[in-house]
Design an enzyme around this catalytic site. Structure first.
Site, PDB file in Angstrom:
ATOM      1  N   GLU A 159       0.860  -1.182   0.000  1.00 33.06           N
ATOM      2  CA  GLU A 159       0.000   0.000   0.000  1.00 33.06           C
ATOM      3  C   GLU A 159       0.896   1.233   0.000  1.00 33.06           C
ATOM      4  O   GLU A 159       1.626   1.463   0.957  1.00 33.06           O
ATOM      5  CB  GLU A 159      -0.900   0.016   1.231  1.00 33.06           C
TER       6      GLU A 159
ATOM      7  N   ASP B 116      -5.705 -12.282   5.064  1.00 38.25           N
ATOM      8  CA  ASP B 116      -5.084 -10.980   5.331  1.00 38.25           C
ATOM      9  C   ASP B 116      -3.637 -11.144   5.798  1.00 38.25           C
ATOM     10  O   ASP B 116      -3.224 -12.215   6.238  1.00 38.25           O
ATOM     11  CB  ASP B 116      -5.908 -10.269   6.411  1.00 38.25           C
TER      12      ASP B 116
ATOM     13  N   GLU C  87      -6.096  -6.621  -2.010  1.00 37.25           N
ATOM     14  CA  GLU C  87      -5.932  -5.280  -1.452  1.00 37.25           C
ATOM     15  C   GLU C  87      -4.710  -4.653  -2.121  1.00 37.25           C
ATOM     16  O   GLU C  87      -4.739  -4.381  -3.307  1.00 37.25           O
ATOM     17  CB  GLU C  87      -5.795  -5.344   0.074  1.00 37.25           C
TER      18      GLU C  87
ATOM     19  N   GLU D  13      -9.774   2.312   4.332  1.00 41.45           N
ATOM     20  CA  GLU D  13      -9.392   2.113   5.725  1.00 41.45           C
ATOM     21  C   GLU D  13      -8.445   3.209   6.209  1.00 41.45           C
ATOM     22  O   GLU D  13      -8.429   3.556   7.389  1.00 41.45           O
ATOM     23  CB  GLU D  13      -8.744   0.746   5.914  1.00 41.45           C
TER      24      GLU D  13
END
Length: 673
Positions: free
Chosen positions: A174, A420, A468, A474
């Site tokens: 990310e 996850d 993701e 988030e």
């Protein structure tokens, strides 16, 4: 048509070699439309370069590998013969942004004296190469993949940060984009792909890896004026470290990056090239270069939308029970999903312990009862798991090791897992992502991967319905601010990722915030989160962002209070039959149209700059249509929740005027009258 030209069998390589010609360097191939040209040369190393309409895109850039068998270390070897060719075909994928994917290219095979073949392809929208070998049982010490660009172009750089357990190669994938010239790129920092370079004349080049299987993912380092691939070394020892003890973090790595056990193809190294930014919104490079589907039966795979608990902190109101991680809350989520025609709910972290998925379960959550209620209502239940839990504390768990847990929950009626905290893409983790997908498919379970960006496994196993690896909603929960507003410019990021991160596959951004704010009004709030930008900006994400499994991130209570918005979102499918890229500019705005059956879904998004667009509707067929238009309200820049929902008659000859407020959006559902 399926392309079976490049079988990895040694016999087939031998057949190809007999038809190859002696190599006369340099050698070139062009794309089917003749605009893109790839030239290969070799002296001490093999290099490739790319031009587009005569403009230099990629300067001569090295291709190589250092590998060992026992004590002997070898390189790629010298190219000896070559074979050019052409392929024209297509394949079907009903879990994608289009049902039929064109796959036409020209290719070149270069054979070396080290039993490696370099396969190079030239597409109309880019070029790629990979190494194929019939060597058995060897280790890859290093792979050399360079990307040298002319001048000092601006780049969109997604740096590796937020290291898990302090380990250089453990990261969630990310990243916001640092926009800076390549000369100013931090030489000590890794970057992930896709990585965009903005060349002269509006030309864009995007570096990415594709078809990654049983091999580490590619990261990039600055090496003088060149980008150089870097790969996570093979982990030798690992421990439970990182975020909240959820990660397996390597504590010792080897001096090699991969163990190879049989003849294989290494991943593709690709450069997507375009003069029109909008074409990146409809690029199929990752799909073309991914492994073919390995499931004989995909009829059970059901994409759809999901009511999600975690982002909204299970904040539901007007109920006679205390909301939270308990059975009553999830029965309520199922009722909400059923009423609003959502296919699934997710029960996120907290239903199981951190050591096992079948023991230490939360006594407040009755999974069998919740699943049974979902079956009665036609709503599937998906369960959260960390990667560590899924593999049963065995990072190298086989498909057979994984099956007991899969069977246990499939027999119960669970429909899938959100896995996850992978937070790595070294060889064992990539291998594990394929094994989990295969084990899940054997029991008709969906998989949503987090802490990992798409690698190609989603085409091989289309039960992998999302990833993701994105700075999604988030992050608004803990977004810091300064005297100018939020530190990170989320709307600009929102109109960057469709051109970059989405190139490699779907993204679990988790849109759908019902509390929306302008820059001056926004602040991070973990328990009662909001989004940057307008309500229409959020709605437009459901058309713009690719996600076969798409979340509704906010609270059922908020959606019930905003039923008109909820009804509009609920109509938007998550896979499509056709996609048309209408307009756009990287980091500025997007405009895209997608078709499912006879219905068209159109959306536009902008950064903090308000703008007016004129959308041609030539993609519509003949006849008369009605468009339901969800747009920014006249007061959206004062109150970001302001929107309008109107209906108007349109035809293919019409041009729709679109006004986007600052941080705004626009969406339309167009049906034949």
């Amino acid at each position: 048509m399926k392309n079976r030209l490049f079988s990895l069998s040694c016999a087939f390589f031998a057949i190809l070699l007999t038809h190859a010609a002696p190599l006369s360097l340099p050698v070139s191939i062009t794309s089917p439309d003749g605009r893109l040209k790839v030239t290969v040369n070799a002296s001490e190393t093999v290099t490739w370069q790319i031009t587009y309409d005569g403009q230099q895109v990629l300067l001569p850039s090295a291709i190589g590998i250092e590998w060992s068998q026992g004590k002997d270390t070898n390189d790629l070897g010298l190219a000896g013969k070559c074979k050019p060719g052409e392929h024209n075909g297509s394949f079907q994928n009903r879990f994608y942004k289009k049902e039929t994917v064109s796959d036409s290219y020209r290719y070149l095979l270069l054979y070396t004296n080290r039993h490696f073949t370099i396969e190079i392809r030239a597409y109309n929208d880019g070029a790629a190469y990979r190494l194929l070998t019939n060597n058995k049982r060897f280790t890859v010490k290093k792979e050399l993949a360079e990307f040298a660009f002319p001048g000092d172009p601006k780049a969109f750089i997604p740096y590796v940060n937020d290291l898990r357990g302090g380990e250089r190669y453990s990261f969630s994938f990310e990243s916001y984009y640092d926009e800076q010239p390549l000369s100013q790129m931090f030489s000590d920092s890794l970057a992930i792909t896709p990585f965009a370079v903005c060349l002269d004349g509006g030309l864009k080049a995007v570096v990415m890896d594709c078809g990654v299987e049983n091999y580490p993912g590619m990261m990039l380092l600055k090496n003088g004026k060149t980008l150089k691939a870097d790969f996570a070394p093979y982990p030798l020892e690992q421990d439970v470290l990182g975020f909240g003890g959820l990660n397996y973090t390597p504590t010792k790595r080897a001096d090699f990056i991969a163990k190879i056990e049989k003849p294989c193809a290494l991943p593709w190294r690709a450069v997507v090239v375009t003069k029109r930014d909008a074409d990146l919104l409809n690029c199929d490079m990752a799909q073309r270069l991914a492994p073919e589907c390995r499931l004989k039966d995909t009829s059970w795979i059901r994409p759809g939308k999901v009511a999600w608990d975690w982002w909204n902190n299970t904040n539901i109101t007007g109920v006679p029970f205390r909301s939270g991680m308990n059975t009553d809350t999830y029965l309520y989520y199922i009722d909400f999903a059923a009423k609003n025609h959502l296919e699934y709910i997710i029960i996120d972290e907290g239903w199981s312990g951190r050591e096992s998925l079948v023991e230490q379960l939360n006594p407040e959550i009755d999974i069998p009862r919740i699943v049974s209620h979902g079956q009665e209502k036609g709503v599937g239940v998906i369960l959260w798991s960390s990667w560590r839990n899924m593999v049963g504390n065995n990072p190298d768990a086989t498909v057979a090791d994984l099956e007991p847990v899969m069977k246990h929950y499939a027999d119960m009626g669970v429909k899938g897992f959100k896995v996850d905290f992978f937070d790595r893409d070294d060889q064992p983790v990539i291998r594990s992502s394929y094994r989990i997908a295969e084990a899940a498919a054997r029991h008709h379970l969906l998989v949503d991967y987090h802490g990992l960006k798409p690698s190609g496994v989603q085409r091989a196993f289309p039960n992998v319905v999302n990833f993701e690896g994105v700075k999604g909603m988030e992050n608004s929960k803990w977004e810091p601010r300064n005297d100018k507003g939020p530190v990170h410019d989320q709307p600009r990021y929102d109109v960057s990722i469709p051109y970059l991160r989405m190139l490699c596959g779907p993204l679990d951004y988790t849109p759908g915030a019902m509390v929306n704010a302008m820059r001056s009004q926004f602040f991070g709030n973990n328990d009662h989160p909001m989004s940057q930008g307008t309500r229409a900006h959020q709605v437009a994400m459901y058309v713009t962002f690719e996600a076969p499994l798409q979340m509704l991130a906010d609270s059922p209570s908020k959606y019930i209070k905003e039923q008109e918005t909820t009804d509009f979102i609920a109509q938007i499918p998550t896979t499509f039959d056709e996609t048309v890229a209408l307009d756009g500019a990287l980091g500025e705005y997007t405009a895209i149209a997608r078709r499912k059956g006879s219905v068209w879904y159109v959306a536009c998004m902008t950064n903090w700059t308000p703008r007016d667009l004129q959308l041609p509707l030539t993609f519509l067929g003949s006849g008369n249509y009605e468009a339901a238009v969800f747009a920014d309200g006249v007061n959206a820049e004062k109150e970001a929740t302001d929107y309008t929902l109107t209906r108007q008659a349109v035809t293919a000859s019409a041009t729709l005027p679109v006004h986007l407020a600052a941080g705004g959006g626009w969406a339309a559902i167009i049906r034949s009258k």
